[in-house]
Structures are given as structure tokens and as C-alpha cells.
Write a protein that holds these residues in place. Sequence first.
Motif, PDB file in Angstrom:
ATOM      1  N   TRP A  42     -14.705   1.614 -71.681  1.00 29.52           N
ATOM      2  CA  TRP A  42     -14.727   2.785 -72.561  1.00 29.52           C
ATOM      3  C   TRP A  42     -15.940   2.742 -73.491  1.00 29.52           C
ATOM      4  O   TRP A  42     -16.656   3.731 -73.641  1.00 29.52           O
ATOM      5  CB  TRP A  42     -13.432   2.842 -73.363  1.00 29.52           C
ATOM      6  N   THR A  45     -19.167   3.361 -71.524  1.00 27.40           N
ATOM      7  CA  THR A  45     -19.289   4.754 -71.100  1.00 27.40           C
ATOM      8  C   THR A  45     -19.715   5.651 -72.255  1.00 27.40           C
ATOM      9  O   THR A  45     -20.604   6.501 -72.097  1.00 27.40           O
ATOM     10  CB  THR A  45     -17.958   5.253 -70.512  1.00 27.40           C
ATOM     11  N   ASN A  89     -15.949   5.551 -63.054  1.00 28.22           N
ATOM     12  CA  ASN A  89     -15.198   6.808 -62.983  1.00 28.22           C
ATOM     13  C   ASN A  89     -13.886   6.680 -62.225  1.00 28.22           C
ATOM     14  O   ASN A  89     -12.842   7.169 -62.673  1.00 28.22           O
ATOM     15  CB  ASN A  89     -16.060   7.901 -62.349  1.00 28.22           C
ATOM     16  N   ASN A  91     -12.187   3.974 -61.738  1.00 29.72           N
ATOM     17  CA  ASN A  91     -11.293   3.072 -62.460  1.00 29.72           C
ATOM     18  C   ASN A  91     -10.421   3.825 -63.458  1.00 29.72           C
ATOM     19  O   ASN A  91      -9.239   3.503 -63.630  1.00 29.72           O
ATOM     20  CB  ASN A  91     -12.107   2.007 -63.210  1.00 29.72           C
ATOM     21  N   TYR A  92     -11.014   4.814 -64.147  1.00 29.33           N
ATOM     22  CA  TYR A  92     -10.253   5.552 -65.148  1.00 29.33           C
ATOM     23  C   TYR A  92      -9.092   6.306 -64.511  1.00 29.33           C
ATOM     24  O   TYR A  92      -8.004   6.387 -65.092  1.00 29.33           O
ATOM     25  CB  TYR A  92     -11.176   6.529 -65.887  1.00 29.33           C
ATOM     26  N   LEU A  95      -6.370   3.783 -63.700  1.00 34.98           N
ATOM     27  CA  LEU A  95      -5.653   3.335 -64.889  1.00 34.98           C
ATOM     28  C   LEU A  95      -4.555   4.330 -65.260  1.00 34.98           C
ATOM     29  O   LEU A  95      -3.475   3.926 -65.717  1.00 34.98           O
ATOM     30  CB  LEU A  95      -6.623   3.160 -66.057  1.00 34.98           C
ATOM     31  N   CYS A  96      -4.823   5.620 -65.061  1.00 35.81           N
ATOM     32  CA  CYS A  96      -3.787   6.635 -65.291  1.00 35.81           C
ATOM     33  C   CYS A  96      -2.611   6.427 -64.335  1.00 35.81           C
ATOM     34  O   CYS A  96      -1.442   6.578 -64.715  1.00 35.81           O
ATOM     35  CB  CYS A  96      -4.363   8.030 -65.109  1.00 35.81           C
ATOM     36  N   PHE A 174     -13.750  12.712 -72.992  1.00 32.78           N
ATOM     37  CA  PHE A 174     -13.514  11.307 -72.677  1.00 32.78           C
ATOM     38  C   PHE A 174     -13.275  10.476 -73.936  1.00 32.78           C
ATOM     39  O   PHE A 174     -12.587   9.448 -73.884  1.00 32.78           O
ATOM     40  CB  PHE A 174     -14.701  10.729 -71.906  1.00 32.78           C
ATOM     41  N   TYR A 177      -9.806   9.577 -74.348  1.00 32.59           N
ATOM     42  CA  TYR A 177      -9.143   8.807 -73.290  1.00 32.59           C
ATOM     43  C   TYR A 177      -8.490   7.578 -73.931  1.00 32.59           C
ATOM     44  O   TYR A 177      -9.175   6.756 -74.558  1.00 32.59           O
ATOM     45  CB  TYR A 177     -10.168   8.386 -72.233  1.00 32.59           C
ATOM     46  N   HIS A 180      -7.841   2.053 -73.483  1.00 32.00           N
ATOM     47  CA  HIS A 180      -8.891   1.068 -73.762  1.00 32.00           C
ATOM     48  C   HIS A 180      -8.425   0.201 -74.927  1.00 32.00           C
ATOM     49  O   HIS A 180      -7.442   0.506 -75.613  1.00 32.00           O
ATOM     50  CB  HIS A 180     -10.224   1.748 -74.096  1.00 32.00           C
ATOM     51  N   LEU A 184      -5.021  -0.892 -73.473  1.00 37.54           N
ATOM     52  CA  LEU A 184      -5.323  -1.281 -72.102  1.00 37.54           C
ATOM     53  C   LEU A 184      -4.811  -2.683 -71.808  1.00 37.54           C
ATOM     54  O   LEU A 184      -4.259  -2.934 -70.722  1.00 37.54           O
ATOM     55  CB  LEU A 184      -6.827  -1.208 -71.853  1.00 37.54           C
TER      56      LEU A 184
END
Length: 208
Positions: A42, A45, A89, A91-92, A95-96, A174, A177, A180, A184
Amino acid sequence: AYVFILGGDFVSAFILYFLIFILVGYSSNFFCIKLAPKFGMWNITIRFGLILVALRILFFFIVLNPGLENLIWLGLVLMTIFGGHGVFNTNYLYLCMDEDEINQGIRREGMFLGTNALITKPAQSLGPIIATVIFTYFSFVQDAPVQSAQAILGIKILFFLVPAFSSLIGLLFFYFYPLHGERLERLKKELEDLHVKKRMKLNTLSNE
């Protein structure tokens, strides 16, 4: 676009572009992956994304000067370096899926991938639409050996400002988001515990 702005041979420009894309791009991806354990995806990014937006805007104003147009290649190298965070990208999205698995108790990847495609596929059509509108407004002439100064300006806007503002809008979303940092780490622990319970249940059923 680079040939229209700078002139020269299309094949040479094409080869140089993809050499930068492959050599610099994949090196940047690797560098971001190495940084991720220490700084987090995070953080990388957000920071790389903001630098990328700033570089795109900066180089747009630089190459407005015809005498500095050769710096486009330097801009491409720098923007490719700070675009390496795109490796995260996928990975996000997963994770959801991980968080949903914890909340629901089941893995629903198909639902997430289908919903993602439902959004991204129509969104991909916006690029050609925006390009067509800009080219038309700035009087771009298809297949013309030389474009007007107005058309060259349109190309510069399309390749620098449009991606900059698109990326900025994406970063604004983002920023919120949530997966993180501590959340996380907690997600990883809960997911590991859930998978242990699932394996124990599967082993129990197999032994019956």
C-alpha cells in the motif's frame, strides 16, 4: 506517438519503446517486490503512484518546448521505473477474496473475478473513446506523414495528462483501500487459522 512527436523511424522507436518496457519495467517490478516486505504494498503504491503522476505532468510541460522533445525518452524511462507498483494490482484483488473467505467461510474467487471483469472490460473501452475525441478535437489526420502543431499538442495531452489524471483519480480511491498495515497482518493470521481448521475438518472427514 513518439514517432509523430520526434519524427524518425517507426521500427527503431518501436524497438526502443519495448526495450524500455521490458528491461526497465520488469526491473522496476522486481524492485517493488523486494521493497514490499519492508514498506508494504500500500505504501509503495501510494508513493510511487504520486511520483508517477507528478512526472507525467512535469514532462508534459517540458516537452511543450519543441527543443526539449527528445526528453520524452527520459520521461518514459522514469515513468516506467515508478510504474513498477502495478505488479501489485492482482494482489489487491486476492486480498479482498481472502477477507471475504474469512467473513463467509468459503472461497468465492469466481464471483470476484466475474465482478472484476464486469467493471474492467467496459472501462477498457474508454481509452479508445477518449483518444478518438482528443484526436478529433485537435485535428489529427490519420496516415498523414506530418501532423500539425495542434495535433502534436493533442498527442502530448493524450500520452501525459490523460494518464496522469486517470492515475490520480485511481489513487484517490485506492487511498481508502483498508487492507494494509495492522489490518493486513490480522487478516493473514485469521486466514491461516481458518485454513488450519479447514484442513483438520477435511482430515476428519477423510478418516471416517
